[in-house]
Design a protein around this motif. Sequence first.
Motif, PDB file in Angstrom:
ATOM      1  N   UNK A 169      37.608  38.022  70.456  1.00  0.00           N
ATOM      2  CA  UNK A 169      36.751  37.170  69.626  1.00  0.00           C
ATOM      3  C   UNK A 169      36.376  37.807  68.297  1.00  0.00           C
ATOM      4  N   UNK A 170      36.971  38.950  67.971  1.00  0.00           N
ATOM      5  CA  UNK A 170      36.688  39.629  66.709  1.00  0.00           C
ATOM      6  C   UNK A 170      35.627  40.701  66.816  1.00  0.00           C
ATOM      7  N   UNK A 171      34.973  40.783  67.969  1.00  0.00           N
ATOM      8  CA  UNK A 171      33.924  41.783  68.150  1.00  0.00           C
ATOM      9  C   UNK A 171      34.229  42.757  69.278  1.00  0.00           C
ATOM     10  N   UNK A 172      35.331  42.527  69.972  1.00  0.00           N
ATOM     11  CA  UNK A 172      35.687  43.390  71.083  1.00  0.00           C
ATOM     12  C   UNK A 172      36.867  44.284  70.754  1.00  0.00           C
ATOM     13  N   UNK A 173      37.322  44.999  71.762  1.00  0.00           N
ATOM     14  CA  UNK A 173      38.487  45.876  71.645  1.00  0.00           C
ATOM     15  C   UNK A 173      39.508  45.402  72.662  1.00  0.00           C
ATOM     16  N   UNK A 174      40.457  44.554  72.259  1.00  0.00           N
ATOM     17  CA  UNK A 174      41.372  43.964  73.238  1.00  0.00           C
ATOM     18  C   UNK A 174      42.299  44.998  73.866  1.00  0.00           C
ATOM     19  N   UNK A 175      42.555  44.832  75.145  1.00  0.00           N
ATOM     20  CA  UNK A 175      43.597  45.570  75.841  1.00  0.00           C
ATOM     21  C   UNK A 175      44.828  44.686  75.949  1.00  0.00           C
ATOM     22  N   UNK A 176      45.914  45.234  76.443  1.00  0.00           N
ATOM     23  CA  UNK A 176      47.130  44.439  76.616  1.00  0.00           C
ATOM     24  C   UNK A 176      46.841  43.246  77.520  1.00  0.00           C
ATOM     25  N   UNK A 177      47.267  42.064  77.070  1.00  0.00           N
ATOM     26  CA  UNK A 177      47.108  40.861  77.865  1.00  0.00           C
ATOM     27  C   UNK A 177      45.785  40.157  77.702  1.00  0.00           C
ATOM     28  N   UNK A 178      44.839  40.786  76.986  1.00  0.00           N
ATOM     29  CA  UNK A 178      43.547  40.122  76.769  1.00  0.00           C
ATOM     30  C   UNK A 178      43.723  38.877  75.919  1.00  0.00           C
ATOM     31  N   UNK A 179      42.858  37.886  76.163  1.00  0.00           N
ATOM     32  CA  UNK A 179      41.800  37.873  77.168  1.00  0.00           C
ATOM     33  C   UNK A 179      42.326  37.353  78.498  1.00  0.00           C
ATOM     34  N   UNK A 180      41.513  37.527  79.562  1.00  0.00           N
ATOM     35  CA  UNK A 180      41.996  37.213  80.896  1.00  0.00           C
ATOM     36  C   UNK A 180      40.974  36.422  81.700  1.00  0.00           C
ATOM     37  N   UNK A 181      41.501  35.684  82.669  1.00  0.00           N
ATOM     38  CA  UNK A 181      40.705  35.016  83.698  1.00  0.00           C
ATOM     39  C   UNK A 181      40.818  35.845  84.968  1.00  0.00           C
ATOM     40  N   UNK A 182      39.651  36.177  85.539  1.00  0.00           N
ATOM     41  CA  UNK A 182      39.601  37.009  86.732  1.00  0.00           C
ATOM     42  C   UNK A 182      38.888  36.274  87.869  1.00  0.00           C
ATOM     43  N   UNK A 183      39.163  36.717  89.075  1.00  0.00           N
ATOM     44  CA  UNK A 183      38.414  36.311  90.253  1.00  0.00           C
ATOM     45  C   UNK A 183      37.801  37.555  90.872  1.00  0.00           C
ATOM     46  N   UNK A 184      36.511  37.491  91.155  1.00  0.00           N
ATOM     47  CA  UNK A 184      35.813  38.613  91.755  1.00  0.00           C
ATOM     48  C   UNK A 184      36.043  38.596  93.252  1.00  0.00           C
ATOM     49  N   UNK A 185      36.412  39.744  93.831  1.00  0.00           N
ATOM     50  CA  UNK A 185      36.568  39.890  95.285  1.00  0.00           C
ATOM     51  C   UNK A 185      35.382  40.702  95.803  1.00  0.00           C
TER      52      UNK A 185
END
Length: 336
Positions: A319-335
């Motif tokens: 979004x211009x304020x973060x530090x993207x990693x490879x593949x960002x951004x992502x949808x996750x599911x919490x286990x």
Amino acid sequence: MKKIWTPSIILLLLAGCNNAAPNPEEATAPFDEIATGLEAPWAINKTGDEFYISERAGTVAYIDEEGELTRQEVSFSDSLSSAAEAGFLGFVLKQDFNESQEAYGYYVYEREGNDYNKIVTMQLDNGQWRENEVLLEGIPTGNVHHGGRLELDENGTLFATVGDASTPDLAQDLASVNGKLLKLNNSDEFEIYSHGHRNPQGITWDGDTMYASEHGQSANDEINIIEEGHNYGWPAIEGDASEEGMVSPFFTTGSDETWAPSGIDIHNGSLYVAALRGTAINVLDPESAEVTDSIEGFGRVRDVFSDGDSLYFISNNTDGRGTPADGDDKLYKLNE
């Protein structure tokens, strides 16, 4: 779907760090990675095993049951604003979406050199969305503090958060919709539900109890219990301050910590709060208002969503304020 597991949940007290780079290998909770390649995502919707996620650039990220992402274009009646934090924000599918293919949307637009907020209905047709009906437009907005969250209560009634447009006094002005939570009535007109808000970005319910998240000025972020007609104090009070006729928050981060809370949801009896500058999902006990966990390792988190069985969340590092990693951004599911 990529399965990732960490054998133990380690609580790290890093919620106050600003925009820490994502490092899922050191995540403090186990998770599944559902989809990658999202672009500044904002709001999660889930129907069956499919997801529809708004992206600030003006698209909907559709993710099928296999985790395959297709970007659906949206036809807006006005040009999206390029101001900070602007674009296509709130997005919620109507309760009858499977039949109607309709949703509500909130976006920041530019007209004749000025920026405004707009709330509309949207229609999905052959994999593309179009703006269908304008519910509210011409909402003044600043370079920041757009608000932007849309949510439905259990009856399908639409609520919206509107920021103070960087003009704090508007939050106390009942002739303005800025700095307010709004409710859509049976005549398809918005009413002021509560006022005295700075930049609210999350709404959820626990039974009949309504919660809203709100950005403080430089800290003092808030979770408020919302009651119709009440005044939540901005700019007269914030944090632990109190004043007659104004409601102090259910929870505040205090003057030494910043979360920049965004989307929130109730899951398994706890309140989950997406934190942008806090780079975490912070978990609150809704009885004691105590922080019981901080789930970290994903960078900025924009939204959380519970379907009753599982909790899903989206990172917001592009979004211009973060530090993207490879593949960002992502949808996750919490286990859990």
